[in-house]
Design an enzyme around this catalytic site. Structure first.
Site, PDB file in Angstrom:
ATOM      1  N   LYS A   1      15.834  40.584  23.985  1.00  0.00           N
ATOM      2  CA  LYS A   1      16.861  40.612  22.945  1.00  0.00           C
ATOM      3  C   LYS A   1      18.152  39.968  23.452  1.00  0.00           C
ATOM      4  O   LYS A   1      18.545  40.153  24.605  1.00  0.00           O
ATOM      5  CB  LYS A   1      17.125  42.063  22.516  1.00  0.00           C
ATOM      6  CG  LYS A   1      18.072  42.219  21.338  1.00  0.00           C
ATOM      7  CD  LYS A   1      18.179  43.687  20.958  1.00  0.00           C
ATOM      8  CE  LYS A   1      19.132  43.909  19.800  1.00  0.00           C
ATOM      9  NZ  LYS A   1      19.211  45.353  19.427  1.00  0.00           N
TER      10      LYS A   1
ATOM     11  N   SER B   1      17.645  50.733  16.470  1.00  0.00           N
ATOM     12  CA  SER B   1      17.463  49.276  16.480  1.00  0.00           C
ATOM     13  C   SER B   1      16.152  48.789  17.064  1.00  0.00           C
ATOM     14  O   SER B   1      15.818  47.625  16.923  1.00  0.00           O
ATOM     15  CB  SER B   1      18.626  48.606  17.222  1.00  0.00           C
ATOM     16  OG  SER B   1      19.799  48.691  16.458  1.00  0.00           O
TER      17      SER B   1
ATOM     18  N   SER C   1      18.695  46.318  14.965  1.00  0.00           N
ATOM     19  CA  SER C   1      19.150  44.972  15.274  1.00  0.00           C
ATOM     20  C   SER C   1      18.206  44.196  16.188  1.00  0.00           C
ATOM     21  O   SER C   1      18.477  43.045  16.547  1.00  0.00           O
ATOM     22  CB  SER C   1      20.530  45.036  15.937  1.00  0.00           C
ATOM     23  OG  SER C   1      20.470  45.789  17.152  1.00  0.00           O
TER      24      SER C   1
END
Length: 462
Positions: A80, A178, A154
């Protein structure tokens, strides 16, 4: 499908039916040419291929013993974009410059040390502020099962990449859901370990964020999590996630939580998971967890942290949604934050009491189905000025506030063909119990057939 998961790739490499270089090359090519959902924001190159070459050399030298000390040898992973990598840029989903040193975060370094090949960085909202993956720095990440809808966030880029075979597994972060929310929306497994089980550095001041894997199967998530786990001097919380030993026994006491606003389709699909748990002989009972003013406390804790790390001169470059949160944080007094922390401590006490009666809690990971790809929430929560940007995911953030391990696995598909996740939550430190139960439940429910990245429309053609 280019990548079919950690275990599948390991087996092909072990049997000599695939080389690490062939696999890495195919994945990198697929990311560059067929990332139809905009999962990636940076793609690996020579460094990834050199890592694959080293993996092949080790496999030739040691054969089956190659994986004993490097269990991810030749496996492709993505990271990420919130997390630092020495060979790839880290934009953190933002137009603002990243001033952190260009070096591997501890979890990334451990993945590489285990032989994993980092093939790219996946998209995030700015600094991971929202539970969708929308930012000013990149296009919104779209759902593999319906590109008109969101992949969640996210860590939406990570979940979309795993679901469409653009890596074997991915490293995400989870500050209020997330990892688990996009895993549920994309039909994959998302595991948020106990706080501190995987070191997180640098972390935010609110201490809500965890790092964890997104993978095709529970076994893959467990392996990735094991590789990254353990104390690290840079994270004072690391090592705390192993303080409580998990309970043992074949029959578990499971508390089932049904959140208000759960859609009929989500309830229908997760009902199959409840039946499967009961069918295994576990004692499943309805339970309600009450904690006054939990969501307003979460908003104040997050907003105070965002405001503390934001400079007023950067406001014009900030994501408008995140800026609304920052501005709320600037209105808070110390007493407001202390009261919010008192609510968090009250939740910890409440859930510790609840976990005294149950071994595991279970529920729908997200009570709603995926919404529009460019939104930060369902229509009633889509205006960030209302500060409801996480209110639609009430099963996620409580377990960041308590630090408990939580895992989302696919429960099935709605009648319209969208994935639904079921979440299992254990006491702090009982990660192995959660993973073990999740693996058994996965064998009962099966896994959704993932969409093939090859049939998706290239992003450039949209």
């Amino acid at each position: 499908m280019t990548a079919r998961g950690v275990s599948h790739t390991r087996e092909l490499l072990r049997r000599g039916e695939l080389s690490a270089v062939e696999h890495t090359t195919a994945v990198l090519t697929a990311v560059r040419e067929r990332d139809a959902l905009d999962a990636y924001v940076a793609v690996g190159g020579e460094e990834a291929l050199r890592a694959a070459e080293r993996a092949d050399a080790r496999i030739r030298r040691l054969g089956a013993d190659a994986w004993r000390t490097m269990p991810l040898l030749g496996v492709t992973v993505s990271v990420k974009d919130l997390l630092q990598t020495h060979d790839l840029p880290t934009a953190r989903g933002s137009l603002l410059p990243n001033e952190r040193p260009r070096e591997d975060a501890p979890a990334v370094a451990r993945l590489r040390a285990a032989g994993a090949v980092v093939v790219g960085k996946t998209a995030t909202s700015e600094y991971g502020w929202s539970a969708s993956t929308v930012s000013r720095a990149a296009p919104p990440v779209r759902n593999p099962y319906d590109p008109r809808l969101t992949a969640g966030g996210s860590s939406g880029g990570a979940a979309a990449a795993v679901a469409t075979g653009l890596c074997d597994g991915s490293l995400g972060t989870d500050g209020s859901g997330s990892i688990r929310i996009p895993a549920a929306f994309c039909g994959v497994v998302g595991y948020k370990p106990s706080l501190g089980r995987i070191p997180y550095f640098p972390n935010s001041a609110d201490r809500l964020a965890h790092q964890g894997p997104i993978a095709r199967t529970v076994a893959d998530a467990a392996l990735l999590g094991k590789v990254m786990a353990g104390p690290h001097p840079a994270d004072p919380d690391s090592g705390l996630g192993s303080l409580e030993a998990p309970r043992t026994g074949r029959v578990l006491r499971i508390g089932w939580i049904e959140y208000g606003g759960t859609s009929d389709e989500v309830r229908r699909v997760t009902g199959k998971a409840r039946l499967a748990l009961t069918g295994r002989g576990h004692l499943v009972e309805d339970v309600e967890v009450r904690c006054t003013d939990l969501y307003p406390a979460l908003v104040d804790i997050l907003a105070a942290s965002e405001a503390a790390g934001a400079r007023p001169e950067d406001d014009e470059w900030a994501d408008p949604g995140r800026l609304a949160v920052i501005r709320h944080g600037r209105t808070l007094r110390g007493a407001d934050v202390i009261r919010a922390e008192e609510v968090r401590q009250g939740l910890r006490t409440t859930l510790r009491t609840v976990m005294g009666h149950y071994d595991v809690l279970a529920m729908a990971t997200v009570p709603v189905e995926p919404f529009a790809a460019d939104a930060i929430g369902p229509s009633w929560a889509a205006d960030p000025r209302d500060l409801k940007w996480l209110a639609w995911a009430p099963a996620s953030y409580p377990f960041n506030m308590t630090g408990q391990p939580a895992l989302s696995l696919p429960a099935g598909l709605t009648r319209s063909g969208l994935p639904v996740g079921v979440q299992l939550v254990g006491p702090v430190g009982a990660d192995d119990l959660v993973l073990r139960l999740a693996g058994r439940l996965e064998s009962d429910l099966g896994t959704p057939v993932p969409p093939d990245a090859r049939v998706l429309e290239p992003a450039a053609a949209r």
